[in-house]
Structure formats: C-alpha cells, structure tokens
Scaffold this motif. Structure first.
Motif, PDB file in Angstrom:
ATOM      1  N   VAL A 276      70.209 -11.092  43.704  1.00  0.00           N
ATOM      2  CA  VAL A 276      70.062 -10.718  42.298  1.00  0.00           C
ATOM      3  C   VAL A 276      69.902  -9.203  42.217  1.00  0.00           C
ATOM      4  O   VAL A 276      69.474  -8.559  43.168  1.00  0.00           O
ATOM      5  CB  VAL A 276      68.849 -11.414  41.638  1.00  0.00           C
ATOM      6  N   GLN A 277      70.266  -8.633  41.080  1.00  0.00           N
ATOM      7  CA  GLN A 277      70.005  -7.211  40.855  1.00  0.00           C
ATOM      8  C   GLN A 277      69.271  -7.072  39.527  1.00  0.00           C
ATOM      9  O   GLN A 277      69.504  -7.822  38.592  1.00  0.00           O
ATOM     10  CB  GLN A 277      71.289  -6.395  40.886  1.00  0.00           C
ATOM     11  N   TYR A 278      68.358  -6.083  39.476  1.00  0.00           N
ATOM     12  CA  TYR A 278      67.540  -5.884  38.285  1.00  0.00           C
ATOM     13  C   TYR A 278      66.917  -4.503  38.297  1.00  0.00           C
ATOM     14  O   TYR A 278      66.945  -3.814  39.303  1.00  0.00           O
ATOM     15  CB  TYR A 278      66.461  -6.961  38.188  1.00  0.00           C
ATOM     16  N   GLU A 279      66.377  -4.114  37.158  1.00  0.00           N
ATOM     17  CA  GLU A 279      65.626  -2.861  37.058  1.00  0.00           C
ATOM     18  C   GLU A 279      64.157  -3.200  36.962  1.00  0.00           C
ATOM     19  O   GLU A 279      63.766  -4.150  36.294  1.00  0.00           O
ATOM     20  CB  GLU A 279      66.044  -2.076  35.814  1.00  0.00           C
ATOM     21  N   THR A 280      63.350  -2.427  37.636  1.00  0.00           N
ATOM     22  CA  THR A 280      61.911  -2.632  37.589  1.00  0.00           C
ATOM     23  C   THR A 280      61.229  -1.277  37.497  1.00  0.00           C
ATOM     24  O   THR A 280      61.863  -0.241  37.676  1.00  0.00           O
ATOM     25  CB  THR A 280      61.423  -3.434  38.813  1.00  0.00           C
ATOM     26  N   GLU A 281      59.948  -1.298  37.216  1.00  0.00           N
ATOM     27  CA  GLU A 281      59.191  -0.060  37.061  1.00  0.00           C
ATOM     28  C   GLU A 281      58.231   0.100  38.226  1.00  0.00           C
ATOM     29  O   GLU A 281      57.598  -0.865  38.650  1.00  0.00           O
ATOM     30  CB  GLU A 281      58.416  -0.123  35.744  1.00  0.00           C
ATOM     31  N   THR A 282      58.147   1.290  38.777  1.00  0.00           N
ATOM     32  CA  THR A 282      57.228   1.556  39.880  1.00  0.00           C
ATOM     33  C   THR A 282      55.835   1.821  39.332  1.00  0.00           C
ATOM     34  O   THR A 282      55.627   1.914  38.127  1.00  0.00           O
ATOM     35  CB  THR A 282      57.690   2.781  40.688  1.00  0.00           C
ATOM     36  N   TRP A 283      54.871   1.975  40.239  1.00  0.00           N
ATOM     37  CA  TRP A 283      53.495   2.260  39.813  1.00  0.00           C
ATOM     38  C   TRP A 283      53.419   3.564  39.030  1.00  0.00           C
ATOM     39  O   TRP A 283      52.607   3.726  38.152  1.00  0.00           O
ATOM     40  CB  TRP A 283      52.573   2.345  41.029  1.00  0.00           C
ATOM     41  N   GLY A 284      54.301   4.512  39.313  1.00  0.00           N
ATOM     42  CA  GLY A 284      54.301   5.784  38.613  1.00  0.00           C
ATOM     43  C   GLY A 284      55.040   5.749  37.279  1.00  0.00           C
ATOM     44  O   GLY A 284      55.126   6.756  36.591  1.00  0.00           O
ATOM     45  N   GLY A 285      55.592   4.602  36.922  1.00  0.00           N
ATOM     46  CA  GLY A 285      56.288   4.467  35.658  1.00  0.00           C
ATOM     47  C   GLY A 285      57.780   4.756  35.725  1.00  0.00           C
ATOM     48  O   GLY A 285      58.478   4.689  34.724  1.00  0.00           O
ATOM     49  N   LYS A 286      58.288   5.071  36.906  1.00  0.00           N
ATOM     50  CA  LYS A 286      59.701   5.369  37.065  1.00  0.00           C
ATOM     51  C   LYS A 286      60.500   4.066  37.183  1.00  0.00           C
ATOM     52  O   LYS A 286      60.114   3.158  37.904  1.00  0.00           O
ATOM     53  CB  LYS A 286      59.903   6.204  38.336  1.00  0.00           C
ATOM     54  N   LYS A 287      61.625   3.971  36.445  1.00  0.00           N
ATOM     55  CA  LYS A 287      62.488   2.788  36.534  1.00  0.00           C
ATOM     56  C   LYS A 287      63.415   2.925  37.730  1.00  0.00           C
ATOM     57  O   LYS A 287      63.998   3.975  37.952  1.00  0.00           O
ATOM     58  CB  LYS A 287      63.301   2.618  35.261  1.00  0.00           C
ATOM     59  N   ILE A 288      63.524   1.857  38.507  1.00  0.00           N
ATOM     60  CA  ILE A 288      64.418   1.856  39.668  1.00  0.00           C
ATOM     61  C   ILE A 288      65.305   0.616  39.619  1.00  0.00           C
ATOM     62  O   ILE A 288      64.939  -0.419  39.064  1.00  0.00           O
ATOM     63  CB  ILE A 288      63.632   1.893  41.001  1.00  0.00           C
ATOM     64  N   HIS A 289      66.485   0.724  40.205  1.00  0.00           N
ATOM     65  CA  HIS A 289      67.435  -0.375  40.303  1.00  0.00           C
ATOM     66  C   HIS A 289      67.236  -1.050  41.647  1.00  0.00           C
ATOM     67  O   HIS A 289      67.203  -0.388  42.676  1.00  0.00           O
ATOM     68  CB  HIS A 289      68.864   0.160  40.176  1.00  0.00           C
ATOM     69  N   ARG A 290      67.079  -2.375  41.637  1.00  0.00           N
ATOM     70  CA  ARG A 290      66.848  -3.105  42.884  1.00  0.00           C
ATOM     71  C   ARG A 290      67.870  -4.209  43.060  1.00  0.00           C
ATOM     72  O   ARG A 290      68.313  -4.814  42.093  1.00  0.00           O
ATOM     73  CB  ARG A 290      65.461  -3.744  42.875  1.00  0.00           C
ATOM     74  N   VAL A 291      68.207  -4.491  44.291  1.00  0.00           N
ATOM     75  CA  VAL A 291      68.989  -5.664  44.665  1.00  0.00           C
ATOM     76  C   VAL A 291      68.114  -6.443  45.635  1.00  0.00           C
ATOM     77  O   VAL A 291      67.699  -5.916  46.665  1.00  0.00           O
ATOM     78  CB  VAL A 291      70.325  -5.290  45.322  1.00  0.00           C
TER      79      VAL A 291
END
Length: 88
Positions: free
Chosen positions: A61-76
C-alpha cells in the motif's frame, strides 16, 4: 530469490474486490504495539512462504502520513495481514 509484485485483484475478508489503484483504509501496527488507522492506495501483493512451507500474501500500500515534527511524508508499506477495506 527476489519476490515479485503482483498487480492483480484480490478479495479481502469483507468480500470486497480490490484492484490496484483503489482507495483503501487499513490498520498498521508499529513501535511499542502502537496501532494506526490509515487511508491510502492499494498497489498489489507479494507471494511469500512461511517456515512451514505454506504460501501467504503480503499486501503493498502507499499513503501519506505525518511525522512527529508535523512533516508529511509519502510511504510505501507491506502489510502482513489482510486488514484492508475498500473505500467508496
């Protein structure tokens, strides 16, 4: 042996047919048994074999999530279990 990504449909435990590119909701687990509920896109599956020689599927699956610092990252991610539901 390199595992091959299969861009095929599959039927989840709810009886929904999922095709690559479908919008999905899924459950992930992480550090310290943390459970997350995410939305993303179904990519495909990989066939594997456990130590008993039984075949199983892992789902990509691929999705966008937010890190602890609030930055959005793209993950697979590769999901071990069939915890995927089709949205819409």
């Amino acid at each position: 042996m390199k595992k091959q990504l299969h861009l095929d449909t599959f039927v989840n435990s709810f009886g929904q047919e999922l095709n690559p590119g479908d919008k999905i909701a899924f459950c992930t687990t992480g550090y310290s048994h943390r459970v997350n509920f995410e939305q993303g896109t179904y990519v495909g599956y990989i066939l594997g074999e456990d130590w008993h020689g039984r075949e199983y599927k892992k789902f990509k699956v691929q999705y966008e999530t937010e890190t602890w610092g609030g930055k959005k990252i793209h993950r697979v991610s590769t999901l071990q279990c069939n915890r995927i539901a089709k949205l819409g």
